[in-house]
Design a protein around this motif. Structure first.
Motif, short mmCIF file in Angstrom:
data_model
loop_
_atom_site.label_atom_id
_atom_site.label_comp_id
_atom_site.label_asym_id
_atom_site.label_seq_id
_atom_site.Cartn_x
_atom_site.Cartn_y
_atom_site.Cartn_z
N UNK A 19 19.37 -8.31 -20.19
CA UNK A 19 18.36 -7.76 -19.06
C UNK A 19 18.49 -6.24 -19.14
N UNK A 20 19.70 -5.65 -19.31
CA UNK A 20 19.69 -4.12 -19.43
C UNK A 20 18.86 -3.77 -20.54
N UNK A 21 18.74 -4.44 -21.68
CA UNK A 21 17.92 -3.90 -22.77
C UNK A 21 16.71 -4.28 -22.44
N UNK A 22 15.94 -5.13 -21.69
CA UNK A 22 14.65 -5.50 -21.30
C UNK A 22 14.24 -4.52 -20.22
N UNK A 23 15.05 -4.02 -19.36
CA UNK A 23 14.60 -3.07 -18.39
C UNK A 23 14.82 -1.48 -18.83
N UNK A 24 15.50 -1.43 -20.08
CA UNK A 24 15.37 -0.02 -20.67
C UNK A 24 14.23 -0.01 -21.34
N UNK A 25 13.85 -1.02 -22.16
CA UNK A 25 12.47 -1.04 -22.78
C UNK A 25 11.11 -0.97 -21.79
N UNK A 26 11.30 -1.46 -20.73
CA UNK A 26 10.16 -1.34 -19.98
C UNK A 26 10.14 0.00 -19.29
N UNK A 27 11.02 0.88 -19.63
CA UNK A 27 10.80 2.27 -19.24
C UNK A 27 10.69 3.22 -20.29
N UNK A 28 10.20 2.54 -21.56
CA UNK A 28 9.70 3.20 -22.53
C UNK A 28 10.76 3.62 -23.49
N UNK A 29 11.93 3.11 -23.64
CA UNK A 29 13.09 3.19 -24.47
C UNK A 29 12.80 2.25 -25.88
N UNK A 30 13.18 2.91 -27.00
CA UNK A 30 13.20 2.11 -28.04
C UNK A 30 14.98 1.39 -27.94
N UNK A 31 15.24 0.09 -28.14
CA UNK A 31 16.20 -0.32 -27.96
C UNK A 31 16.76 -1.30 -28.87
N UNK A 32 18.08 -1.20 -29.29
CA UNK A 32 18.79 -2.01 -30.11
C UNK A 32 19.92 -2.80 -29.52
N UNK A 33 19.67 -4.32 -29.30
CA UNK A 33 20.65 -5.19 -28.76
C UNK A 33 21.51 -5.83 -29.87
N UNK A 34 22.89 -5.54 -29.68
CA UNK A 34 23.88 -5.93 -30.64
C UNK A 34 24.71 -6.99 -29.93
N UNK A 35 25.26 -7.91 -30.88
CA UNK A 35 26.09 -9.14 -30.61
C UNK A 35 26.68 -9.60 -31.70
N UNK A 36 28.00 -10.03 -31.77
CA UNK A 36 28.56 -10.77 -32.90
C UNK A 36 27.81 -12.14 -33.28
N UNK A 37 27.17 -13.00 -32.12
CA UNK A 37 26.62 -13.95 -32.07
C UNK A 37 25.08 -13.84 -31.83
N UNK A 38 24.38 -14.92 -31.86
CA UNK A 38 23.04 -14.97 -31.21
C UNK A 38 23.09 -14.78 -29.87
N UNK A 39 21.93 -14.35 -29.24
CA UNK A 39 21.81 -14.12 -27.90
C UNK A 39 22.18 -15.35 -26.88
N UNK A 40 22.65 -15.01 -25.91
CA UNK A 40 23.08 -16.22 -24.92
C UNK A 40 24.16 -17.34 -25.61
N UNK A 41 24.97 -17.03 -26.43
CA UNK A 41 25.91 -17.98 -27.07
C UNK A 41 27.32 -17.92 -26.21
N UNK A 42 27.72 -16.95 -25.66
CA UNK A 42 29.08 -16.97 -25.16
C UNK A 42 28.84 -17.30 -23.45
N UNK A 43 29.56 -16.38 -22.73
CA UNK A 43 29.99 -16.82 -21.31
C UNK A 43 28.81 -17.29 -20.74
N UNK A 44 27.60 -16.63 -20.84
CA UNK A 44 26.33 -17.10 -19.94
C UNK A 44 25.83 -18.59 -20.62
N UNK A 45 26.34 -18.86 -21.75
CA UNK A 45 25.71 -20.07 -22.20
C UNK A 45 26.22 -21.56 -21.25
N UNK A 46 27.34 -21.54 -20.73
CA UNK A 46 27.90 -22.67 -20.44
C UNK A 46 28.11 -22.82 -18.92
N UNK A 47 27.41 -21.90 -18.16
CA UNK A 47 27.55 -21.96 -16.58
C UNK A 47 26.67 -23.05 -16.32
#
Length: 418
Positions: A19-47
């Motif tokens: 969400x941070x990455x998308x909101x920064x991008x929507x404000x004109x910034x070029x953004x790199x999103x970094x994770x050791x795994x693919x998106x959404x595969x840690x805490x947020x995956x299992x709720x």
């Protein structure tokens, strides 16, 4: 290899980081999103997939002697502890207990309220961008009232929620059966919380957020946040595609954020509350449309794309300790009484996740005071999925100098001594 240089690095591709990455991008910034795994595969995956618009007060530490005595026996389904782990978190638990005193708890609830009130609109905005609106269901959830005390308090809770534009309907048996026919005949009354939304696959939603970022010109990299360093005004991190750098870096790594922030000089009192989930089928052609929240049992039965997901309450244990199925087994036993059509387990092993929790029940959102261009957005405890988009909005407003929609002061890292 030449470093990829952009406007912002976002470390962590869970509900908050995407969400941070998308909101920064929507404000004109070029953004790199970094994770050791693919998106959404840690805490947020299992709720449980609940967007908790109806949860207006954070989950507090029990204050009464009677409740503490019940939890001390360590036989409940909503909370379990590893006795050997308690000494390691004893000071944190004392602080949690202190912040759960009514006045302090109310202060935390007041600070979070603007985020809670705007959480659904923020989710709608990002789901639209991510072309993922089909993953969100807008039919609320059902809370069975299983004890005399819960039934006695129900109307007062509904009235209190109404003051914050949250609608709860008190259902008798006939209306409950019409809404969810497979709920046990032993359940006579329930609350249908109308306004909250639910997510049919949290992991898929966050992958859609990350895919939208890439589709709109951003970059996702597999990388190691532990390599983050600052040189000549730029933050740099190593990835499998080589280094990436930017004048701004956002730490949004959930329960792993404290490892990095401590190296950068911040003593953040963050611990992990562990939790489990398991998927089940339904027997006899039964169906469940809305999540069922057993408040006393501390678990949720949520319809997901894979089946009925049972998510457990809190486990206090070392983050890397082996899984322990006691809590899941206890919750499942209660769940089978509540939902007799609950079928066989569908997963070979329970999923184990870790929630990033701070003792005052508020996340950290804002600048790192000692380093130029470093920002924090983590510590959302049980509400990471709910508050991810709206926290990302607040952080992006602060980064870009916009007027923030909510007062960021209660979320500053400086509230903790470093």
């Amino acid at each position: 290899m030449m470093a990829l240089q952009v406007d912002a690095l976002v470390l962590g591709a869970g509900a908050v980081g995407t969400a941070v990455a998308l909101h920064l991008q929507r404000r004109g910034m070029e953004v790199v999103l970094v994770d050791r795994r693919d998106p959404g595969e840690e805490t947020s995956f299992g709720n449980a997939g609940l967007l908790e618009r109806a949860t207006l007060v954070p989950y507090a530490f029990p204050r009464s002697v009677w409740k503490l005595a019940r939890y001390a026996r360590n036989r409940r389904s909503d909370m379990r502890y590893d006795l050997l782990h308690l000494p390691r978190i004893a000071l944190w638990l004392v602080r949690y207990w202190w912040h759960s005193q009514q006045d302090r708890l109310s202060a935390s609830a007041d600070a979070l309220l603007p985020l809670i009130e705007d959480c659904l609109r923020a989710h709608e905005e990002l789901a639209e961008v991510a072309e993922a609106k089909a993953l969100i269901r807008k039919e609320g959830w059902v809370e069975p009232l299983l004890s005399p005390q819960a039934r006695d308090e129900a109307q007062a809770r509904i009235d209190a929620a109404r003051k914050h534009s949250v609608t709860g309907l008190l259902l008798g048996r006939e209306r409950l059966v019409a809404l969810e026919p497979c709920v046990s005949t032993a359940v006579e009354t329930a609350i249908h919380w109308i306004d909250p939304w639910t997510v049919l696959d949290p992991g898929a939603l966050l992958k859609a957020h990350a895919a939208a970022l890439v589709r709109l010109g951003g970059t996702f990299l597999r990388g190691d946040a532990a390599t983050l360093s600052q040189e000549n005004g730029l933050w740099q991190v190593e990835s499998t595609n080589g280094p990436a750098s930017a004048p701004r870096a956002v730490v949004a790594m959930g329960p792993w954020s404290a490892d990095l922030t401590s190296r950068l000089g911040y003593r953040v009192p963050l611990i992990t509350k562990r939790g489990y989930h398991m998927h089940y089928g339904l027997e006899n052609g039964s169906s469940l449309r809305r999540p069922i929240l057993d408040e006393e049992g501390g678990y949720v039965l949520a319809p997901m794309t894979r089946g009925i997901r049972l998510t457990t309450g809190i486990e206090f244990a070392a983050p890397d300790a082996p899984p322990n199925t006691i809590q899941l087994d206890r919750a499942e036993l209660r769940a089978r009484h509540l939902l007799p059509a609950l079928g066989e387990r569908l997963d070979p092993h329970p999923w184990l996740g870790r929630r990033p929790c701070l003792p005052d029940m508020r996340p950290i959102i804002g600048p790192a005071p000692r380093q130029e261009g470093l920002w924090f957005c983590f510590g959302h405890a049980h509400h990471g999925l709910t508050l991810g988009p709206v926290s990302g909005l607040l952080l992006a407003q602060l980064v870009t100098g916009e007027k923030p929609f909510a007062d960021p002061t209660p979320f500053a890292v400086t509230r903790f001594r470093s």
